[in-house]
Design a protein around this motif. Structure first.
Motif, PDB file in Angstrom:
ATOM      1  N   SER A 146       2.837   2.937  -1.112  1.00 10.78           N
ATOM      2  CA  SER A 146       3.738   2.409  -0.129  1.00 10.78           C
ATOM      3  C   SER A 146       3.935   2.349   1.077  1.00 10.78           C
ATOM      4  O   SER A 146       3.915   0.723   2.041  1.00 10.78           O
ATOM      5  N   VAL A 147       3.097   3.066   1.852  1.00 12.21           N
ATOM      6  CA  VAL A 147       2.515   3.083   3.863  1.00 12.21           C
ATOM      7  C   VAL A 147       1.848   1.902   3.620  1.00 12.21           C
ATOM      8  O   VAL A 147       2.063   0.614   4.358  1.00 12.21           O
ATOM      9  N   LEU A 148       1.009   1.828   2.446  1.00 14.19           N
ATOM     10  CA  LEU A 148       0.014   0.849   2.563  1.00 14.19           C
ATOM     11  C   LEU A 148       0.546  -0.770   2.492  1.00 14.19           C
ATOM     12  O   LEU A 148       0.463  -1.320   3.030  1.00 14.19           O
ATOM     13  N   ARG A 149       1.451  -0.656   1.554  1.00 15.43           N
ATOM     14  CA  ARG A 149       2.332  -2.330   1.508  1.00 15.43           C
ATOM     15  C   ARG A 149       2.969  -2.808   3.137  1.00 15.43           C
ATOM     16  O   ARG A 149       2.659  -3.424   3.272  1.00 15.43           O
ATOM     17  N   PHE A 150       3.893  -1.318   3.469  1.00 14.43           N
ATOM     18  CA  PHE A 150       4.399  -1.946   4.927  1.00 14.43           C
ATOM     19  C   PHE A 150       3.406  -1.898   6.253  1.00 14.43           C
ATOM     20  O   PHE A 150       3.891  -2.710   6.766  1.00 14.43           O
ATOM     21  N   LEU A 151       2.378  -1.231   5.990  1.00 15.51           N
ATOM     22  CA  LEU A 151       1.641  -1.518   6.993  1.00 15.51           C
ATOM     23  C   LEU A 151       0.928  -2.092   7.192  1.00 15.51           C
ATOM     24  O   LEU A 151       0.634  -3.410   7.886  1.00 15.51           O
ATOM     25  N   THR A 152       0.248  -3.172   5.848  1.00 13.05           N
ATOM     26  CA  THR A 152      -0.304  -4.150   6.020  1.00 13.05           C
ATOM     27  C   THR A 152       0.751  -5.559   6.006  1.00 13.05           C
ATOM     28  O   THR A 152       0.043  -6.401   7.083  1.00 13.05           O
ATOM     29  N   SER A 153       2.030  -5.788   6.269  1.00 15.05           N
ATOM     30  CA  SER A 153       3.009  -6.596   6.694  1.00 15.05           C
ATOM     31  C   SER A 153       3.187  -5.960   7.569  1.00 15.05           C
ATOM     32  O   SER A 153       2.877  -7.611   8.258  1.00 15.05           O
ATOM     33  N   SER A 154       3.056  -5.220   8.152  1.00 15.87           N
ATOM     34  CA  SER A 154       3.729  -4.793   9.515  1.00 15.87           C
ATOM     35  C   SER A 154       2.265  -5.515  10.322  1.00 15.87           C
ATOM     36  O   SER A 154       1.924  -6.121  11.382  1.00 15.87           O
ATOM     37  N   TYR A 155       1.079  -5.412  10.034  1.00 20.17           N
ATOM     38  CA  TYR A 155      -0.271  -5.913  11.201  1.00 20.17           C
ATOM     39  C   TYR A 155      -0.195  -7.430  10.793  1.00 20.17           C
ATOM     40  O   TYR A 155      -0.979  -8.227  11.529  1.00 20.17           O
ATOM     41  N   GLY A 156       0.263  -7.245   9.294  1.00 21.34           N
ATOM     42  CA  GLY A 156       0.121  -9.311   9.393  1.00 21.34           C
ATOM     43  C   GLY A 156       1.334 -10.082  10.572  1.00 21.34           C
ATOM     44  O   GLY A 156       0.902 -11.147  11.126  1.00 21.34           O
ATOM     45  N   HIS A 157       2.109 -10.056  10.465  1.00 19.30           N
ATOM     46  CA  HIS A 157       3.664  -9.997  11.363  1.00 19.30           C
ATOM     47  C   HIS A 157       3.219  -9.447  13.455  1.00 19.30           C
ATOM     48  O   HIS A 157       3.130 -10.853  13.784  1.00 19.30           O
ATOM     49  N   MET A 158       2.268  -8.781  13.016  1.00 15.48           N
ATOM     50  CA  MET A 158       1.648  -8.448  14.738  1.00 15.48           C
ATOM     51  C   MET A 158       0.410  -9.691  14.645  1.00 15.48           C
ATOM     52  O   MET A 158       0.087  -9.733  15.905  1.00 15.48           O
ATOM     53  N   GLY A 159      -0.003  -9.835  14.098  1.00 13.20           N
ATOM     54  CA  GLY A 159      -1.472 -10.861  14.217  1.00 13.20           C
ATOM     55  C   GLY A 159      -2.603 -10.140  14.394  1.00 13.20           C
ATOM     56  O   GLY A 159      -3.414 -10.867  14.988  1.00 13.20           O
ATOM     57  N   GLU A 160      -2.688  -9.396  13.813  1.00 10.15           N
ATOM     58  CA  GLU A 160      -4.012  -8.385  14.279  1.00 10.15           C
ATOM     59  C   GLU A 160      -5.157  -8.501  12.926  1.00 10.15           C
ATOM     60  O   GLU A 160      -4.271  -7.424  11.143  1.00 10.15           O
ATOM     61  N   LYS A 161      -5.419  -9.075  12.689  1.00  9.66           N
ATOM     62  CA  LYS A 161      -5.732  -9.754  11.544  1.00  9.66           C
ATOM     63  C   LYS A 161      -7.048  -8.508  10.715  1.00  9.66           C
ATOM     64  O   LYS A 161      -7.104  -8.622   9.881  1.00  9.66           O
ATOM     65  N   GLU A 162      -7.629  -8.046  11.690  1.00  8.50           N
ATOM     66  CA  GLU A 162      -9.045  -6.898  11.163  1.00  8.50           C
ATOM     67  C   GLU A 162      -8.108  -5.950  10.608  1.00  8.50           C
ATOM     68  O   GLU A 162      -8.395  -5.088   9.768  1.00  8.50           O
ATOM     69  N   LYS A 163      -6.970  -4.950  11.493  1.00  7.46           N
ATOM     70  CA  LYS A 163      -6.670  -4.093  11.129  1.00  7.46           C
ATOM     71  C   LYS A 163      -5.640  -4.413   9.801  1.00  7.46           C
ATOM     72  O   LYS A 163      -5.224  -3.639   8.886  1.00  7.46           O
ATOM     73  N   ALA A 164      -5.112  -5.866   9.439  1.00  5.02           N
ATOM     74  CA  ALA A 164      -4.443  -5.738   8.232  1.00  5.02           C
ATOM     75  C   ALA A 164      -5.652  -6.278   7.041  1.00  5.02           C
ATOM     76  O   ALA A 164      -5.325  -5.508   6.097  1.00  5.02           O
ATOM     77  N   LYS A 165      -6.511  -6.897   7.399  1.00  7.20           N
ATOM     78  CA  LYS A 165      -7.601  -6.940   6.983  1.00  7.20           C
ATOM     79  C   LYS A 165      -7.529  -5.442   6.277  1.00  7.20           C
ATOM     80  O   LYS A 165      -7.967  -5.534   4.968  1.00  7.20           O
ATOM     81  N   SER A 166      -8.007  -4.758   7.275  1.00  6.41           N
ATOM     82  CA  SER A 166      -8.727  -3.451   6.832  1.00  6.41           C
ATOM     83  C   SER A 166      -7.095  -2.708   5.824  1.00  6.41           C
ATOM     84  O   SER A 166      -7.672  -1.782   4.891  1.00  6.41           O
ATOM     85  N   ALA A 167      -6.016  -2.607   6.377  1.00  7.18           N
ATOM     86  CA  ALA A 167      -4.933  -1.888   5.416  1.00  7.18           C
ATOM     87  C   ALA A 167      -4.916  -2.745   3.536  1.00  7.18           C
ATOM     88  O   ALA A 167      -4.483  -2.413   2.583  1.00  7.18           O
ATOM     89  N   ARG A 168      -5.316  -4.190   4.016  1.00  9.75           N
ATOM     90  CA  ARG A 168      -5.351  -5.055   2.684  1.00  9.75           C
ATOM     91  C   ARG A 168      -6.188  -4.763   1.840  1.00  9.75           C
ATOM     92  O   ARG A 168      -5.726  -4.295   0.253  1.00  9.75           O
ATOM     93  N   GLN A 169      -7.238  -4.021   2.502  1.00  7.18           N
ATOM     94  CA  GLN A 169      -8.201  -3.452   1.345  1.00  7.18           C
ATOM     95  C   GLN A 169      -8.225  -2.293   1.120  1.00  7.18           C
ATOM     96  O   GLN A 169      -8.303  -1.717   0.005  1.00  7.18           O
ATOM     97  N   ARG A 170      -7.505  -1.799   1.508  1.00  9.95           N
ATOM     98  CA  ARG A 170      -7.070  -0.144   1.032  1.00  9.95           C
ATOM     99  C   ARG A 170      -6.138  -0.301  -0.135  1.00  9.95           C
ATOM    100  O   ARG A 170      -5.859   0.568  -0.870  1.00  9.95           O
ATOM    101  N   LEU A 171      -5.514  -0.484   0.020  1.00  9.57           N
ATOM    102  CA  LEU A 171      -3.703  -0.976  -0.438  1.00  9.57           C
ATOM    103  C   LEU A 171      -4.489  -1.397  -1.625  1.00  9.57           C
ATOM    104  O   LEU A 171      -4.389  -1.318  -3.124  1.00  9.57           O
ATOM    105  N   LEU A 172      -5.117  -2.147  -1.893  1.00 13.36           N
ATOM    106  CA  LEU A 172      -5.702  -2.807  -3.377  1.00 13.36           C
ATOM    107  C   LEU A 172      -6.635  -2.368  -3.804  1.00 13.36           C
ATOM    108  O   LEU A 172      -7.058  -2.176  -5.084  1.00 13.36           O
TER     109      LEU A 172
END
Length: 213
Positions: A146-172
């Motif tokens: 649940s945390v990884l889902r919302f972190l991924t979304s927040s990083y996506g909105h923030m335009g933090e591409k590397e952090k979004a990618k890391s969160a997405r990979q951890r989620l998947l």
């Protein structure tokens, strides 16, 4: 703002699963009959109505009863906060979540309260705050989906591409078949509210697929 003003009484957060729903209704009805003035029971019954049974108005009623009985019950504020967020009132949800977190400051389950703060903050567009809460939880629960889902979304909105990618990979890694459609198939609450659609937009910005296939 009271979510009782929102006309979503007929909404269902999950598909009717027959025996599971009937058992849940039976158990919470029995618990409320046996101890009708127990704030914790009312809060938990409210959560069952909101998250499992999709009866938001009944959930509101039970949460408000719980908090009248014991306004210092941290879990009641916490669960009520998530209901606010899923009903499209994430700002009010964040206030409730933060108050619940304050009341539960010494709890060994502080990460649980931080998770609710993350969810509400992310859905409210307060992404720096969401990241602060979310990263704190991950230090204790690194595979909390649940945390990884919302972190991924927040990083996506923030335009933090590397952090979004890391969160997405951890989620998947935790949820290999995760997608926007998988959320819908599971009956995830609040997706059709403005804040729910905003959450999905963040996932898409972070390159979460619409479908797993």
């Amino acid at each position: 703002v009271s979510p009782s003003r929102i006309s979503l009484a007929d909404a269902r957060f999950v598909r009717d699963d027959g025996p599971l729903h009937e058992e849940a209704r039976f158990l919470i009805t029995r618990a409320l009959e046996r101890d009708p003035d127990n704030a914790l029971i009312k809060a938990l019954a409210g959560h069952v109505h909101s998250y499992l049974l999709g009866n938001q108005m009944k959930a509101v009623e039970l949460f408000e009863q719980s908090l009248r009985i014991n306004p210092t019950r941290a879990l009641a504020w916490d669960l009520y906060s998530v209901l606010h967020a899923y009903m499209g009132l994430p700002d009010a949800g964040l206030k409730a979540a933060q108050f619940g977190r304050h009341l539960g400051a010494l709890s060994p389950y502080r990460y649980y309260f931080d998770t609710s703060c993350l969810i509400a903050a992310s859905m409210a567009g307060q992404h720096e705050l969401a990241v602060e809460y979310g990263e704190s939880v991950l230090r204790e629960r690194p595979e909390f989906n649940s945390v990884l889902r919302f972190l991924t979304s927040s990083y996506g909105h923030m335009g933090e591409k590397e952090k979004a990618k890391s969160a997405r990979q951890r989620l998947l890694t935790v949820e290999p078949n995760f997608s926007v459609q998988s959320l819908r198939n599971a009956g995830y609450p609040g997706l059709d509210t403005p804040s729910g659609r905003y959450f999905i937009q963040g996932l898409k910005k972070a390159a979460i697929k619409a479908n797993a296939s």
